[in-house]
Motif scaffolding. Structure first.
Motif, PDB file in Angstrom:
ATOM      1  N   ALA A  10      54.978   2.283 -16.474  1.00 33.27           N
ATOM      2  CA  ALA A  10      55.330   2.098 -18.008  1.00 33.27           C
ATOM      3  C   ALA A  10      55.280   3.371 -18.863  1.00 33.27           C
ATOM      4  CB  ALA A  10      54.539   0.940 -18.512  1.00 33.27           C
ATOM      5  N   LEU A  11      54.189   4.315 -18.783  1.00 35.69           N
ATOM      6  CA  LEU A  11      54.021   5.456 -19.483  1.00 35.69           C
ATOM      7  C   LEU A  11      55.227   6.361 -19.060  1.00 35.69           C
ATOM      8  CD1 LEU A  11      50.960   7.144 -20.279  1.00 35.69           C
ATOM      9  CD2 LEU A  11      53.052   8.315 -19.785  1.00 35.69           C
ATOM     10  N   LEU A  12      55.612   6.388 -17.733  1.00 35.93           N
ATOM     11  CA  LEU A  12      56.311   7.321 -17.366  1.00 35.93           C
ATOM     12  C   LEU A  12      57.860   7.067 -17.723  1.00 35.93           C
ATOM     13  CD1 LEU A  12      54.943   8.139 -13.603  1.00 35.93           C
ATOM     14  CD2 LEU A  12      55.073   9.663 -15.914  1.00 35.93           C
ATOM     15  N   LEU A  84      56.153  -6.691 -14.812  1.00 36.66           N
ATOM     16  CA  LEU A  84      56.015  -6.175 -13.700  1.00 36.66           C
ATOM     17  C   LEU A  84      55.623  -7.032 -12.539  1.00 36.66           C
ATOM     18  CD1 LEU A  84      54.911  -3.840 -15.893  1.00 36.66           C
ATOM     19  CD2 LEU A  84      55.974  -2.568 -14.148  1.00 36.66           C
ATOM     20  N   ASP A  85      56.220  -6.892 -11.121  1.00 45.00           N
ATOM     21  CA  ASP A  85      56.083  -7.675 -10.166  1.00 45.00           C
ATOM     22  C   ASP A  85      55.493  -6.695  -9.068  1.00 45.00           C
ATOM     23  OD1 ASP A  85      55.576  -9.821  -8.656  1.00 45.00           O
ATOM     24  OD2 ASP A  85      57.784 -10.419  -8.374  1.00 45.00           O
ATOM     25  N   ILE A  94      60.006  -3.753 -11.723  1.00 39.97           N
ATOM     26  CA  ILE A  94      60.192  -3.869 -13.171  1.00 39.97           C
ATOM     27  C   ILE A  94      61.194  -5.175 -12.979  1.00 39.97           C
ATOM     28  CG2 ILE A  94      61.576  -3.310 -15.191  1.00 39.97           C
ATOM     29  CD1 ILE A  94      59.051  -1.361 -14.770  1.00 39.97           C
ATOM     30  N   LEU A  95      60.551  -5.859 -13.814  1.00 34.14           N
ATOM     31  CA  LEU A  95      61.476  -7.312 -13.887  1.00 34.14           C
ATOM     32  C   LEU A  95      62.184  -7.225 -15.213  1.00 34.14           C
ATOM     33  CD1 LEU A  95      58.879 -10.006 -12.554  1.00 34.14           C
ATOM     34  CD2 LEU A  95      60.705  -9.106 -11.323  1.00 34.14           C
ATOM     35  N   ARG A  96      61.175  -7.095 -16.160  1.00 38.01           N
ATOM     36  CA  ARG A  96      62.096  -7.113 -17.876  1.00 38.01           C
ATOM     37  C   ARG A  96      61.470  -5.911 -18.619  1.00 38.01           C
ATOM     38  NH1 ARG A  96      62.058 -13.439 -19.524  1.00 38.01           N
ATOM     39  NH2 ARG A  96      62.956 -14.355 -17.897  1.00 38.01           N
ATOM     40  N   VAL A  97      62.283  -5.249 -19.317  1.00 39.94           N
ATOM     41  CA  VAL A  97      61.816  -4.224 -20.360  1.00 39.94           C
ATOM     42  C   VAL A  97      62.414  -4.581 -21.729  1.00 39.94           C
ATOM     43  CG1 VAL A  97      62.119  -1.634 -20.674  1.00 39.94           C
ATOM     44  CG2 VAL A  97      62.003  -2.646 -18.551  1.00 39.94           C
ATOM     45  N   SER A  98      61.808  -4.465 -22.769  1.00 34.72           N
ATOM     46  CA  SER A  98      62.391  -4.568 -24.144  1.00 34.72           C
ATOM     47  C   SER A  98      61.841  -3.242 -24.942  1.00 34.72           C
ATOM     48  CB  SER A  98      61.997  -5.671 -24.903  1.00 34.72           C
ATOM     49  OG  SER A  98      60.634  -5.884 -25.090  1.00 34.72           O
ATOM     50  N   ARG A  99      62.748  -2.793 -25.912  1.00 35.29           N
ATOM     51  CA  ARG A  99      62.284  -1.759 -26.585  1.00 35.29           C
ATOM     52  C   ARG A  99      62.404  -1.770 -28.302  1.00 35.29           C
ATOM     53  NH1 ARG A  99      64.702   2.317 -29.718  1.00 35.29           N
ATOM     54  NH2 ARG A  99      63.674   4.542 -29.723  1.00 35.29           N
ATOM     55  N   ALA A 100      61.589  -1.486 -28.921  1.00 35.33           N
ATOM     56  CA  ALA A 100      61.608  -1.678 -30.431  1.00 35.33           C
ATOM     57  C   ALA A 100      61.017  -0.288 -31.113  1.00 35.33           C
ATOM     58  CB  ALA A 100      60.907  -2.674 -30.724  1.00 35.33           C
ATOM     59  N   GLU A 101      61.504  -0.051 -32.342  1.00 39.42           N
ATOM     60  CA  GLU A 101      61.020   1.201 -33.063  1.00 39.42           C
ATOM     61  C   GLU A 101      59.885   0.505 -33.996  1.00 39.42           C
ATOM     62  OE1 GLU A 101      63.846   3.727 -34.611  1.00 39.42           O
ATOM     63  OE2 GLU A 101      64.917   4.214 -32.604  1.00 39.42           O
ATOM     64  N   ILE A 102      58.887   1.228 -34.303  1.00 41.93           N
ATOM     65  CA  ILE A 102      58.080   0.977 -35.407  1.00 41.93           C
ATOM     66  C   ILE A 102      57.987   1.832 -36.719  1.00 41.93           C
ATOM     67  CG2 ILE A 102      55.493   0.395 -35.514  1.00 41.93           C
ATOM     68  CD1 ILE A 102      55.277   0.388 -32.611  1.00 41.93           C
ATOM     69  N   ASP A 103      58.100   1.149 -37.746  1.00 36.32           N
ATOM     70  CA  ASP A 103      57.943   2.119 -38.902  1.00 36.32           C
ATOM     71  C   ASP A 103      56.559   2.288 -39.353  1.00 36.32           C
ATOM     72  OD1 ASP A 103      56.839  -0.111 -40.709  1.00 36.32           O
ATOM     73  OD2 ASP A 103      58.618  -1.059 -40.855  1.00 36.32           O
ATOM     74  N   ASP A 104      56.419   3.550 -40.286  1.00 43.42           N
ATOM     75  CA  ASP A 104      55.198   4.032 -40.414  1.00 43.42           C
ATOM     76  C   ASP A 104      54.295   2.737 -41.186  1.00 43.42           C
ATOM     77  OD1 ASP A 104      55.914   6.523 -39.554  1.00 43.42           O
ATOM     78  OD2 ASP A 104      56.235   7.220 -41.652  1.00 43.42           O
ATOM     79  N   GLU A 105      54.529   1.897 -42.046  1.00 41.70           N
ATOM     80  CA  GLU A 105      53.669   0.962 -42.472  1.00 41.70           C
ATOM     81  C   GLU A 105      53.305   0.079 -41.313  1.00 41.70           C
ATOM     82  OE1 GLU A 105      53.635  -2.391 -45.939  1.00 41.70           O
ATOM     83  OE2 GLU A 105      55.387  -1.125 -45.725  1.00 41.70           O
TER      84      GLU A 105
END
Length: 258
Positions: A10-12, A84-85, A94-105
């Motif tokens: 996941a990190l890589l 992950l399986d 990898i079975l599923r991946v999602s991405r999001a951005e995080i605001d400072d607050e």
């Protein structure tokens, strides 16, 4: 890369998609469950649930320093969630991946082992007792990726892998290959709920240092309430030989403390 363990994969993946970060904090939360049994032998399949958040700590370090306005926006804080399986020789398919951005607050309100994820405090200082340091600490894993970062320290992935070696997740290492042993499912933890949390700081406390802290909140032990592990890699005069340290704390159940 088939031998990568789920958290390291996941990190890589995050670093491959987002690029490296000079000053960063990673928060990795791991949960798992077993599906099955499946005929004909009644086998079970371990499924891993990983959330990895990376916080851009450059602006936090620079707040007190004068600088010219560049008009450039800093890189965002990002969060990846993965399922992950284990399929044949692949320990982190990898079975599923999602991405999001995080605001400072939101990032400031998130907890990284007891501190704000945007705090310049050290997560290692949140452990309740004294660290027991291994005087013979070294990186014992030969990974299938470049183990060194750009600043003469081990990479975040290498530090993460060494934390997992220290945790006992390494099955065996031979003939250039690695076999990992996934943590056992925890009966007291719900489906996919995280029971291991890792925080890795890159170039925060010192100019060139990578430090990882792992907390297993439910080791399933009558004596031990939580297990804390720490691995640090600090740049030295030799760019290929950083100083490595490794420590452990065993947080006992309140009723078992002296």
């Amino acid at each position: 890369m088939n031998s990568l363990v789920p958290m390291t994969r996941a990190l890589l993946i995050l670093e491959g998609e987002e690029g490296p970060q000079v000053h960063a904090r990673y928060r990795i939360r791991y949960g798992m469950d077993e599906l099955g049994s499946f005929p004909p032998k009644g086998c079970t399949a371990p499924i891993s649930f990983v959330q990895i958040d990376r916080f851009n700590m450059g602006p936090q370090r620079m707040k007190a320093l004068p600088r010219e306005k560049t008009g450039e926006e800093p890189d965002p804080h990002v969060s990846y969630r993965m399922v992950l399986d284990t399929i044949q020789a692949r320990t982190a398919w990898i079975l599923r991946v999602s991405r999001a951005e995080i605001d400072d607050e939101t990032a400031a309100a998130m907890s990284c082992l007891g501190i704000s994820c945007l705090s310049m405090e050290s997560p290692a200082d949140q452990a309740p007792g004294s660290w027991e340091t291994d005087p013979e600490a070294e990186m014992t894993l030969t990974p299938p990726y470049d183990p060194m970062g750009p600043d003469g320290t081990h990479s975040p992935a290498t530090v993460l892998d060494q934390l997992q070696v220290q945790h006992g997740c390494l099955g065996e290492q031979q003939n250039g290959g690695v076999r990992w042993s996934c943590p056992e499912p925890r009966e007291a933890v719900g489906l996919g709920a995280p029971f291991i949390e890792v925080v890795i700081d890159v170039n925060l406390a010192q100019d060139f240092a990578t430090q990882g802290v792992l907390r297993d909140a439910d080791p399933g032990d009558d004596e031990i309430a939580a297990l804390w592990l720490k691995v640090s890699s600090i740049a030295s005069g030799d760019p290929g030989a950083p100083v490595v340290s490794q420590s452990i704390q065993r947080e006992r159940h309140p009723s078992r403390r002296d």
